[in-house]
Scaffold this active site. Structure first.
Site, PDB file in Angstrom:
ATOM      1  N   LYS A 162       0.888  -0.941   0.246  1.00 51.94           N
ATOM      2  CA  LYS A 162       0.062   0.050  -0.124  1.00 51.94           C
ATOM      3  C   LYS A 162       0.676   1.504   0.234  1.00 51.94           C
ATOM      4  O   LYS A 162       0.213   2.355  -0.219  1.00 51.94           O
ATOM      5  CB  LYS A 162      -0.897  -0.104   1.010  1.00 51.94           C
ATOM      6  CG  LYS A 162      -2.004  -1.028   1.289  1.00 51.94           C
ATOM      7  CD  LYS A 162      -2.976  -1.204   1.993  1.00 51.94           C
ATOM      8  CE  LYS A 162      -3.942  -1.982   2.189  1.00 51.94           C
ATOM      9  NZ  LYS A 162      -5.066  -2.685   0.939  1.00 51.94           N
ATOM     10  N   GLU A 252      -9.305  -5.286  -1.511  1.00 49.58           N
ATOM     11  CA  GLU A 252      -9.081  -6.504  -1.789  1.00 49.58           C
ATOM     12  C   GLU A 252      -9.266  -6.877  -0.903  1.00 49.58           C
ATOM     13  O   GLU A 252      -9.038  -7.371   0.566  1.00 49.58           O
ATOM     14  CB  GLU A 252      -7.503  -6.162  -1.427  1.00 49.58           C
ATOM     15  CG  GLU A 252      -6.210  -7.365  -2.499  1.00 49.58           C
ATOM     16  CD  GLU A 252      -6.921  -8.688  -1.557  1.00 49.58           C
ATOM     17  OE1 GLU A 252      -7.613  -9.321  -1.556  1.00 49.58           O
ATOM     18  OE2 GLU A 252      -6.170  -9.365  -0.628  1.00 49.58           O
ATOM     19  N   CYS A 286      -6.211 -15.075   1.273  1.00 52.01           N
ATOM     20  CA  CYS A 286      -6.769 -14.497   0.650  1.00 52.01           C
ATOM     21  C   CYS A 286      -7.382 -15.384  -0.878  1.00 52.01           C
ATOM     22  O   CYS A 286      -8.579 -15.365  -1.737  1.00 52.01           O
ATOM     23  CB  CYS A 286      -7.448 -13.226   0.351  1.00 52.01           C
ATOM     24  SG  CYS A 286      -5.599 -11.904  -0.591  1.00 52.01           S
ATOM     25  N   GLU A 464      -4.244  -3.806  -6.949  1.00 50.93           N
ATOM     26  CA  GLU A 464      -2.742  -2.951  -6.368  1.00 50.93           C
ATOM     27  C   GLU A 464      -1.494  -4.274  -6.971  1.00 50.93           C
ATOM     28  O   GLU A 464      -1.504  -4.993  -7.639  1.00 50.93           O
ATOM     29  CB  GLU A 464      -2.605  -3.783  -4.700  1.00 50.93           C
ATOM     30  CG  GLU A 464      -3.916  -3.257  -4.171  1.00 50.93           C
ATOM     31  CD  GLU A 464      -3.693  -3.374  -2.439  1.00 50.93           C
ATOM     32  OE1 GLU A 464      -3.265  -2.623  -1.538  1.00 50.93           O
ATOM     33  OE2 GLU A 464      -3.872  -5.073  -2.427  1.00 50.93           O
TER      34      GLU A 464
END
Length: 490
Positions: A162, A252, A286, A464
């Site tokens: 990030k 996300e 994830c 991202e």
């Protein structure tokens, strides 16, 4: 308790006392011991972080892109020099195996920072002629102050994913790590300061997600929110960001990703990929391929191959170099995963291996869940429909390509997908019909810095990593220039 270190907030290049008077503990999930106490930010502390970020961002944005690039590269060097130290801290905080954190988490985070450090000098506008006496040009300017809200499964990697594009584009970031795994984000802040980042350009405020997240998403100065976490929380963050000042968002979120094994697949390779797609990082990824679709004619052989590999997984002390499967990151999360496993049993799925908590010897002290494989699954089962975020694989049989594509897409998620086949034409044909943002053919899980990652449907908004992400940390200003006479119309 006297030996437990108390961590303050990191604002304006140094540690500062939180004003809330509240604290919370970071727990080692391998044994339940307290490893650190952290001060919790108040709304007053958020205001201080925002003011600090505004000051620092002006200095940072005024630097040349080359100067910013050099500072970020120095941070990369420090990250790599301190890789093992950071990996040990990450393992203590998350329970992830040191064999993993030392080779993946810090390494891949540093790779992303290096990638964007290299792109800092490539941020540029364009000049377009309109006629002989007029043209326009564009400038890509930083947004200003942005906020990152991290998840607990990849703490330092997410903080780097990030912050890297945000800082490369000339922004300042206020980062809120998960309260479950907050320690390495503070170390990253120290490293940025050591590398020469101006004070205030990367601030860390830890504490309860609901309160701090709301303060950040509603703050009028903050221009963008980048969030990683669950779908329902993401919806609230997005609504709050839009309802306050129409902030840009990157989300996300969750996944329930399909892994499709074709009838011509090499079963050894397919089993290797399936085990990687479900049990890496103790299943807390994830993008995990938790719905494994296998031709009915090959189910028995595939299940046997998977069980053989699961038996080779080394569960143990995450600090031991031969361990490749540690505890889950928290005890509450362990209970959630165990409840899903019980629901799978109750709904008629067959446990091929695992199916409960690991309680042998010292493992009983930790949040260990055995790697679990279910067969005889149906699409309606909770273990097939809902994101478990743990070491639970569901194997589903299918008969035709059309059927498996339809079933793979029959979900509200759309984060990742994979296909294993020796027919490359089939691989592309299937992948092109799958509704997912990150796809793999004959492999699983790699996310290089150059590759944009993000989801379809309720798995996220925006991306991202990759070149496209950098543009979303800038805004375009268009300027027309007239060199000739101006003819008024009034």
């Amino acid at each position: 308790m006297s030996d437990v270190q108390v961590h303050q907030l990191y604002i304006h290049g140094r540690y500062v006392e939180a004003t809330s008077g509240k604290t919370f503990n970071s727990i080692n999930p391998a044994n339940g011991e307290i490893i650190a106490t952290l001060q919790q930010a108040s709304e007053q502390d958020i205001e201080a972080a925002v003011k600090s970020a505004q000051q620092g961002q002006k200095i940072w944005a005024a630097m040349t892109a080359m100067e910013r690039s050099r500072i970020l590269r120095r941070a990369v060097d420090i990250l790599r020099e301190r890789n093992d130290e950071l990996a040990r801290l990450e393992t203590l905080d998350t329970g992830k195996a040191y064999s993993e954190t030392s080779t993946v988490d810090i390494v891949t985070g540093a790779d992303v920072l290096e990638y964007y450090a290299g792109l800092a000098t490539a941020i540029q506008g364009e000049q377009v002629p309109l006629r002989e006496s007029s043209f326009f040009y564009t400038r890509r300017e930083p947004l200003g102050v942005v906020a990152g809200i991290g998840a607990w499964n990849y703490p330092i990697q997410i903080a780097l994913w990030k912050s890297a594009p945000a800082l490369a584009a000339g922004n300042a970031m206020i980062f809120k790590p998960s309260e479950t795994t907050p320690l390495t984000a503070l170390k990253l802040a120290e490293i940025y300061t050591e590398a020469g980042l101006p004070d205030g350009v990367f601030n860390v405020v830890q504490g309860a997600g609901r309160e701090i997240g709301q303060w950040l998403t509603e703050h009028p100065v903050i221009e963008k929110i980048s969030f990683t976490g669950g779908v329902e929380t993401g919806k609230k963050v997005m609504a709050s960001a839009a309802g306050s000042t129409l902030k840009e968002v990157t989300m996300e979120l969750g996944g329930k990703s399909p892994l499709i094994i074709c009838e011509d697949a090499d079963l050894n390779r397919a089993a290797d990929i399936a085990v990687m797609a479900n049990f890496f990082s103790s299943g807390q990824v994830c993008t995990n391929g938790t719905r494994v679709f296998v031709p009915k004619s090959r189910l028995a052989d595939f299940e046997k191959a998977v069980v053989e590999r699961v038996k080779r997984i080394l569960i143990g002390d995450p600090m031991a170099e031969d361990t490749n499967f540690g505890p889950l990151t928290s005890f509450p999360h362990m209970e959630k995963v165990l409840s899903f496993i019980e629901s799978g049993k109750q709904q008629g799925a067959k446990v091929l291996i695992g199916g409960g908590r690991a309680t042998e010897g010292e493992l009983a002290k930790g949040a260990y869940v055995l790697p679990t494989v279910f067969s005889d699954c149906t699409d309606q089962m909770a273990i097939v429909q809902e994101e478990i975020f743990g070491p639970v694989m569901s194997i589903l049989g299918y008969e035709t390509e059309e059927e498996v594509i339809q079933r793979a897409n029959d979900t509200t998620f759309g984060l990742a997908a994979g296909v294993v086949t020796q027919d490359i034409s089939r691989a592309h044909r299937i992948i092109h019909q799958i509704e997912a943002g990150i796809c793999w053919i004959n492999t699983w899980g790699e996310s290089p810095a150059e590759m944009p990652v993000g989801g379809y449907k309720q798995s996220g908004v925006g991306r991202e990593n990759g070149l496209t992400t950098l543009g979303h940390y800038t805004r375009i200003k268009s300027i027309q220039v007239e060199l000739g006479d101006y003819q008024g119309i009034f």
